[in-house]
Design a protein around this motif. Structure first.
Motif, PDB file in Angstrom:
ATOM      1  N   UNK A  94      52.658  40.126  32.516  1.00 58.19           N
ATOM      2  CA  UNK A  94      52.286  40.966  33.656  1.00 58.19           C
ATOM      3  C   UNK A  94      50.968  41.705  33.465  1.00 58.19           C
ATOM      4  N   UNK A  95      50.556  41.910  32.215  1.00 62.28           N
ATOM      5  CA  UNK A  95      49.328  42.660  31.949  1.00 62.28           C
ATOM      6  C   UNK A  95      48.062  41.813  32.077  1.00 62.28           C
ATOM      7  N   UNK A  96      48.198  40.506  32.264  1.00 68.59           N
ATOM      8  CA  UNK A  96      47.032  39.617  32.321  1.00 68.59           C
ATOM      9  C   UNK A  96      46.212  39.897  33.579  1.00 68.59           C
ATOM     10  N   UNK A  97      44.900  40.026  33.386  1.00 70.72           N
ATOM     11  CA  UNK A  97      44.021  40.283  34.527  1.00 70.72           C
ATOM     12  C   UNK A  97      43.831  39.010  35.339  1.00 70.72           C
ATOM     13  N   UNK A  98      43.449  39.184  36.596  1.00 68.54           N
ATOM     14  CA  UNK A  98      43.180  38.036  37.450  1.00 68.54           C
ATOM     15  C   UNK A  98      42.032  37.216  36.872  1.00 68.54           C
ATOM     16  N   UNK A  99      41.030  37.890  36.319  1.00 67.93           N
ATOM     17  CA  UNK A  99      39.892  37.190  35.727  1.00 67.93           C
ATOM     18  C   UNK A  99      40.341  36.267  34.601  1.00 67.93           C
ATOM     19  N   UNK A 100      41.165  36.781  33.685  1.00 63.69           N
ATOM     20  CA  UNK A 100      41.629  35.964  32.565  1.00 63.69           C
ATOM     21  C   UNK A 100      42.530  34.830  33.039  1.00 63.69           C
ATOM     22  N   UNK A 101      43.336  35.092  34.060  1.00 66.36           N
ATOM     23  CA  UNK A 101      44.199  34.038  34.603  1.00 66.36           C
ATOM     24  C   UNK A 101      43.350  32.914  35.190  1.00 66.36           C
TER      25      UNK A 101
ATOM     26  N   UNK B 105      34.745  46.146  32.601  1.00 67.53           N
ATOM     27  CA  UNK B 105      35.117  47.510  32.997  1.00 67.53           C
ATOM     28  C   UNK B 105      34.907  47.755  34.492  1.00 67.53           C
ATOM     29  N   UNK B 106      34.652  46.712  35.246  1.00 69.49           N
ATOM     30  CA  UNK B 106      34.460  46.866  36.687  1.00 69.49           C
ATOM     31  C   UNK B 106      33.150  47.507  37.080  1.00 69.49           C
ATOM     32  N   UNK B 107      32.135  47.416  36.219  1.00 69.84           N
ATOM     33  CA  UNK B 107      30.875  48.094  36.486  1.00 69.84           C
ATOM     34  C   UNK B 107      29.723  47.156  36.853  1.00 69.84           C
ATOM     35  N   UNK B 108      29.851  45.860  36.526  1.00 71.51           N
ATOM     36  CA  UNK B 108      28.706  44.959  36.738  1.00 71.51           C
ATOM     37  C   UNK B 108      28.883  44.004  37.902  1.00 71.51           C
ATOM     38  N   UNK B 109      30.111  43.717  38.288  1.00 69.56           N
ATOM     39  CA  UNK B 109      30.355  42.846  39.439  1.00 69.56           C
ATOM     40  C   UNK B 109      30.295  41.364  39.160  1.00 69.56           C
ATOM     41  N   UNK B 110      30.066  40.948  37.908  1.00 69.50           N
ATOM     42  CA  UNK B 110      29.958  39.522  37.599  1.00 69.50           C
ATOM     43  C   UNK B 110      31.267  38.773  37.837  1.00 69.50           C
ATOM     44  N   UNK B 111      32.373  39.500  37.837  1.00 73.67           N
ATOM     45  CA  UNK B 111      33.694  38.873  37.988  1.00 73.67           C
ATOM     46  C   UNK B 111      34.215  38.911  39.426  1.00 73.67           C
ATOM     47  N   UNK B 112      33.372  39.301  40.381  1.00 71.81           N
ATOM     48  CA  UNK B 112      33.821  39.495  41.763  1.00 71.81           C
ATOM     49  C   UNK B 112      34.395  38.218  42.371  1.00 71.81           C
ATOM     50  N   UNK B 113      35.576  38.350  42.964  1.00 70.71           N
ATOM     51  CA  UNK B 113      36.195  37.286  43.762  1.00 70.71           C
ATOM     52  C   UNK B 113      36.671  37.914  45.064  1.00 70.71           C
ATOM     53  N   UNK B 114      37.057  37.084  45.999  1.00 71.03           N
ATOM     54  CA  UNK B 114      37.597  37.595  47.259  1.00 71.03           C
ATOM     55  C   UNK B 114      39.118  37.488  47.237  1.00 71.03           C
TER      56      UNK B 114
ATOM     57  N   UNK C 250      42.104  38.059  49.907  1.00 71.30           N
ATOM     58  CA  UNK C 250      42.309  38.256  51.348  1.00 71.30           C
ATOM     59  C   UNK C 250      40.993  38.644  52.031  1.00 71.30           C
ATOM     60  N   UNK C 251      39.910  38.005  51.583  1.00 74.40           N
ATOM     61  CA  UNK C 251      38.608  38.192  52.203  1.00 74.40           C
ATOM     62  C   UNK C 251      37.823  39.397  51.738  1.00 74.40           C
ATOM     63  N   UNK C 252      38.409  40.214  50.899  1.00 76.62           N
ATOM     64  CA  UNK C 252      37.735  41.424  50.440  1.00 76.62           C
ATOM     65  C   UNK C 252      37.305  41.257  48.982  1.00 76.62           C
ATOM     66  N   UNK C 253      36.096  41.732  48.638  1.00 76.24           N
ATOM     67  CA  UNK C 253      35.620  41.588  47.255  1.00 76.24           C
ATOM     68  C   UNK C 253      36.365  42.529  46.308  1.00 76.24           C
ATOM     69  N   UNK C 254      36.784  42.012  45.174  1.00 79.68           N
ATOM     70  CA  UNK C 254      37.454  42.827  44.160  1.00 79.68           C
ATOM     71  C   UNK C 254      36.900  42.457  42.796  1.00 79.68           C
TER      72      UNK C 254
ATOM     73  N   UNK D  78      27.131  36.104  44.793  1.00 81.43           N
ATOM     74  CA  UNK D  78      27.462  35.250  45.931  1.00 81.43           C
ATOM     75  C   UNK D  78      28.729  35.728  46.638  1.00 81.43           C
ATOM     76  N   UNK D  79      29.761  36.049  45.865  1.00 82.47           N
ATOM     77  CA  UNK D  79      31.028  36.458  46.469  1.00 82.47           C
ATOM     78  C   UNK D  79      30.874  37.787  47.203  1.00 82.47           C
ATOM     79  N   UNK D  80      30.139  38.719  46.617  1.00 78.55           N
ATOM     80  CA  UNK D  80      29.895  39.993  47.295  1.00 78.55           C
ATOM     81  C   UNK D  80      29.003  39.786  48.511  1.00 78.55           C
ATOM     82  N   UNK D  81      28.038  38.865  48.412  1.00 80.86           N
ATOM     83  CA  UNK D  81      27.168  38.570  49.544  1.00 80.86           C
ATOM     84  C   UNK D  81      27.920  37.968  50.712  1.00 80.86           C
ATOM     85  N   UNK D  82      28.848  37.067  50.424  1.00 78.74           N
ATOM     86  CA  UNK D  82      29.678  36.472  51.478  1.00 78.74           C
ATOM     87  C   UNK D  82      30.503  37.558  52.175  1.00 78.74           C
TER      88      UNK D  82
END
Length: 213
Positions: free
Chosen positions: A76-83, A99-108, A110-114, A164-168
């Motif tokens: 349950x502790x696995x991050x979406x990025x690692x999965x 740490x959520x500071x650079x945005x390189x791991x951004x995915x959408x 439900x259409x929203x960037x996370x 790209x994901x944040x731009x979309x």
């Protein structure tokens, strides 16, 4: 009459052990010696393999990524990025600061960037997950991908998937009307190479073409 005499310092150690205690001590020592001399039932490698196969807390998760439902086994502790990277082999999303500071791991989601490094995979179950691998349609690039190429919106390319994901998302949410808006809504994505003007130009071009994501 109570014997208050102290033990003789010259006495041998076994002379200081009462008869009943000596028998118990010998039995215990013999048992330990037998264990030490007995051949191991399984080798060290087999023991480690058995331990590794039994991981506490692992459960099945179903993630809908780029339109396809994928099943993984993870804690349950696995991050979406690692999965995405380690379980589904979708390595487009990059681990930058973690740490959520650079945005390189951004995915959408439900259409929203996370920031997928800060999102638990288990929390994304039942939701639509889109990674950079899901932008193109076969050999046809997404308009923003093509605009990044046309405007040289990347140099080393490490931050590009997240950009790209944040731009979309910026285009879909209507935040690309002005350069200032784009800079504001894209501020969570860092580019070490300093390609910000080119990134803004790419997003503006796609917005002017009437494409809404």
């Amino acid at each position: 009459m109570t014997d208050n005499s102290t033990p003789d310092p010259a006495a041998q150690p076994d002379e200081l052990i009462p008869q009943e205690g000596r028998r118990s001590f010998i039995k215990q020592a013999s048992g330990f010696l037998g264990l030490a001399l007995a051949p191991p039932l399984i080798s060290q490698a087999e023991r480690l393999t058995a331990i590794s196969k039994k991981v506490e807390g692992v459960s099945e998760m179903r993630l809908k990524v780029n339109g396809t439902v994928r099943t993984i086994q993870a804690e349950p502790r696995v991050s979406l990025l690692d999965a995405l990277r380690e379980q589904l082999d979708l390595t487009g999303s990059k681990k930058g600061c973690d740490h959520g500071q650079c945005g390189a791991c951004t995915v959408l989601v439900d259409g929203r960037p996370v920031n997928s490094c800060l999102t638990l995979a288990v929390m994304a179950q039942g939701k639509e997950i889109t990674t950079v691998e899901g932008l193109a349609k076969g050999e046809e690039l997404h308009p923003l991908q093509q605009a990044f190429i046309d405007h040289d919106g990347f140099q080393c390319g490490y931050c590009t998937p997240g950009q790209l994901m944040s731009g979309v998302a910026c285009l879909k949410e209507g935040h690309a009307k002005t350069d200032a808006d784009i800079r504001e809504w894209m501020s969570g994505n860092l580019c070490r190479c300093g390609a910000y003007p080119n990134i803004v130009a790419a997003i503006r071009e796609v917005e002017k073409s009437g494409f809404k994501g």
